[in-house]
Design an enzyme around this catalytic site. Structure first.
Site, mmCIF file in Angstrom:
data_model
loop_
_atom_site.group_PDB
_atom_site.id
_atom_site.type_symbol
_atom_site.label_atom_id
_atom_site.label_comp_id
_atom_site.label_asym_id
_atom_site.label_seq_id
_atom_site.Cartn_x
_atom_site.Cartn_y
_atom_site.Cartn_z
ATOM 1 N N ASP A 1 7.284 -31.149 -18.302
ATOM 2 C CA ASP A 1 7.135 -30.580 -16.834
ATOM 3 C C ASP A 1 7.921 -31.888 -16.339
ATOM 4 O O ASP A 1 7.845 -33.147 -16.172
ATOM 5 C CB ASP A 1 5.795 -30.644 -15.822
ATOM 6 C CG ASP A 1 6.151 -29.701 -15.143
ATOM 7 O OD1 ASP A 1 7.570 -29.252 -14.759
ATOM 8 O OD2 ASP A 1 4.599 -29.102 -14.306
ATOM 9 N N HIS B 1 17.240 -30.479 -16.188
ATOM 10 C CA HIS B 1 17.078 -29.633 -17.468
ATOM 11 C C HIS B 1 18.310 -29.417 -18.124
ATOM 12 O O HIS B 1 17.375 -30.875 -19.517
ATOM 13 C CB HIS B 1 16.613 -28.813 -17.662
ATOM 14 C CG HIS B 1 16.545 -27.449 -15.727
ATOM 15 N ND1 HIS B 1 15.152 -27.595 -16.723
ATOM 16 C CD2 HIS B 1 16.561 -26.767 -15.794
ATOM 17 C CE1 HIS B 1 14.018 -27.209 -15.529
ATOM 18 N NE2 HIS B 1 15.150 -26.520 -14.869
ATOM 19 N N LEU C 1 10.060 -33.640 -40.089
ATOM 20 C CA LEU C 1 9.206 -32.845 -38.993
ATOM 21 C C LEU C 1 9.482 -31.361 -38.653
ATOM 22 O O LEU C 1 10.507 -31.230 -39.192
ATOM 23 C CB LEU C 1 10.057 -33.832 -37.673
ATOM 24 C CG LEU C 1 9.231 -33.038 -36.566
ATOM 25 C CD1 LEU C 1 7.730 -33.458 -36.332
ATOM 26 C CD2 LEU C 1 10.569 -33.247 -35.421
HETATM 27 C C1 FPP Z 1 8.931 -27.794 -16.538
HETATM 28 O O1 FPP Z 1 10.152 -28.296 -15.279
HETATM 29 C C2 FPP Z 1 10.464 -27.576 -17.342
HETATM 30 C C3 FPP Z 1 11.035 -26.047 -17.872
HETATM 31 C C4 FPP Z 1 10.667 -24.996 -17.550
HETATM 32 C C5 FPP Z 1 11.939 -26.062 -19.068
HETATM 33 C C6 FPP Z 1 12.044 -27.379 -19.717
HETATM 34 C C7 FPP Z 1 13.661 -27.247 -20.470
HETATM 35 C C8 FPP Z 1 13.964 -28.199 -20.991
HETATM 36 C C9 FPP Z 1 12.622 -29.798 -20.675
HETATM 37 C C10 FPP Z 1 15.299 -28.462 -21.819
HETATM 38 C C11 FPP Z 1 14.720 -28.073 -23.292
HETATM 39 C C12 FPP Z 1 15.624 -28.090 -23.833
HETATM 40 C C13 FPP Z 1 15.903 -27.580 -25.231
HETATM 41 C C14 FPP Z 1 16.547 -27.650 -26.358
HETATM 42 C C15 FPP Z 1 15.169 -25.693 -25.144
HETATM 43 P P1 FPP Z 1 10.003 -27.429 -13.661
HETATM 44 O O2 FPP Z 1 11.428 -27.030 -13.877
HETATM 45 O O3 FPP Z 1 9.208 -26.465 -13.513
HETATM 46 O O4 FPP Z 1 9.913 -29.660 -13.016
HETATM 47 P P2 FPP Z 1 9.088 -28.651 -11.407
HETATM 48 O O5 FPP Z 1 8.142 -28.761 -12.310
HETATM 49 O O6 FPP Z 1 9.641 -30.104 -11.356
HETATM 50 O O7 FPP Z 1 10.028 -27.748 -11.068
#
Ligand code: FPP
Length: 258
Positions: free
Chosen positions: A38, A55, A149
């Site tokens: 997050d 992201h 893994l």
């Molecule tokens: C939450 O942060 C994150 C997500 C919904 C997406 C997570 C995805 C990645 C870390 C990349 C994934 C990579 C692959 C390879 C699939 P948020 O956007 O809710 O952050 P915020 O709460 O600060 O707005």
């Protein structure tokens, strides 16, 4: 072990990290680590960048974390990459998130294959765009014989829906005589979930200071140790993962006993 660490291509750990890795491996390493990644949006906002930049940065952290988890001897790493609720986000962001698995696997699949990592996913495949699903399924196929893994992406995953669907299948199997109601127990029910065949997580990590589960693995996390950090996912380092595991190793898990 040291030779293996020396092989690290991108970010060889410092000698301090290396010592911590060795110490961790001398004790009980959590077998299954699950992470709610997050804070990508806030990371980008702090830098006046579009949310998708967060992201993208987060994707690089997925790579580093996978590598270290593998080195530590963790057996399964489940990453919450997209929830069934994330479709509510702006289309541009959803489209980008749906491209990330392709980008990630397009870049890193050969390394994952080389490192004996097996890619799997949990989540509802039917709503995923074809290009996203194809990338994941290709990776699953190419890594299916790897026994290192398990890198398990939770993609379009929601735990309540998963549990409800399992309940419906149980009812159906009981009604059609495939199973007797008396045969149903926790172990049997677990096999109706998307995590069938996987151990329950030993350790759950959530970044960015939020202290909630957000519909993630509600059944599977019943006895899991939780570790929360204020660090935003794109800033999550090897040191943080090691810290989470060190804390885990110092906790006493009683599973309801004394
Ligand atoms: C939450 O942060 C994150 C997500 C919904 C997406 C997570 C995805 C990645 C870390 C990349 C994934 C990579 C692959 C390879 C699939 P948020 O956007 O809710 O952050 P915020 O709460 O600060 O707005």
């Amino acid at each position: 072990m040291l030779n293996k660490i020396k092989k690290w291509k991108n970010q060889a750990p410092s000698s301090d990290l290396r010592e911590r890795i060795i110490k961790i491996r001398e004790q009980k390493v959590p077998s299954h680590v699950a992470i709610i990644m997050d804070g990508n949006g806030r990371w980008a906002k702090k830098r006046a960048l579009p949310r998708i930049a967060g992201h993208h940065e987060g994707m690089k952290v997925v790579r580093r974390t996978t590598k270290l988890a593998n080195e530590l001897g963790i057996k399964t790493l489940t990453l919450y990459a997209f929830s069934t609720e994330n479709w509510k986000r702006p289309k541009l962001e959803v489209d980008y998130l749906m491209k990330l698995p392709e980008e990630f696997l397009g870049t890193f699949l050969p390394e994952l294959v080389e490192e004996n990592v097996r890619v799997q996913m949990i989540g509802y495949k039917d709503k995923l765009p074809g290009h996203t699903l194809r990338a994941i399924e290709k990776a699953m196929e190419e890594t299916k014989d790897n026994d290192g893994l398990i890198l398990n992406f939770a993609l379009n995953y929601g735990s309540r829906a998963e549990i409800l669907e399992a309940v419906k299948r149980v009812l159906n199997d009981c009604q059609s005589g495939i199973m007797e109601e008396s045969e149903l127990n926790e172990e049997v029910f677990s096999a109706y979930l998307m995590t069938e065949g996987l151990e329950d997580p030993d350790l759950l990590i959530r970044t960015s200071g939020e202290i909630r589960l957000s519909n993630f693995m509600l059944w599977q996390l019943a006895y899991t140790e939780f570790w929360f950090t204020d660090v935003l996912w794109p800033d999550f380092t090897e040191g943080e993962l090691l810290e989470a595991i060190e804390v885990f190793q110092n906790r006493q898990r009683r599973f309801g006993g004394v």
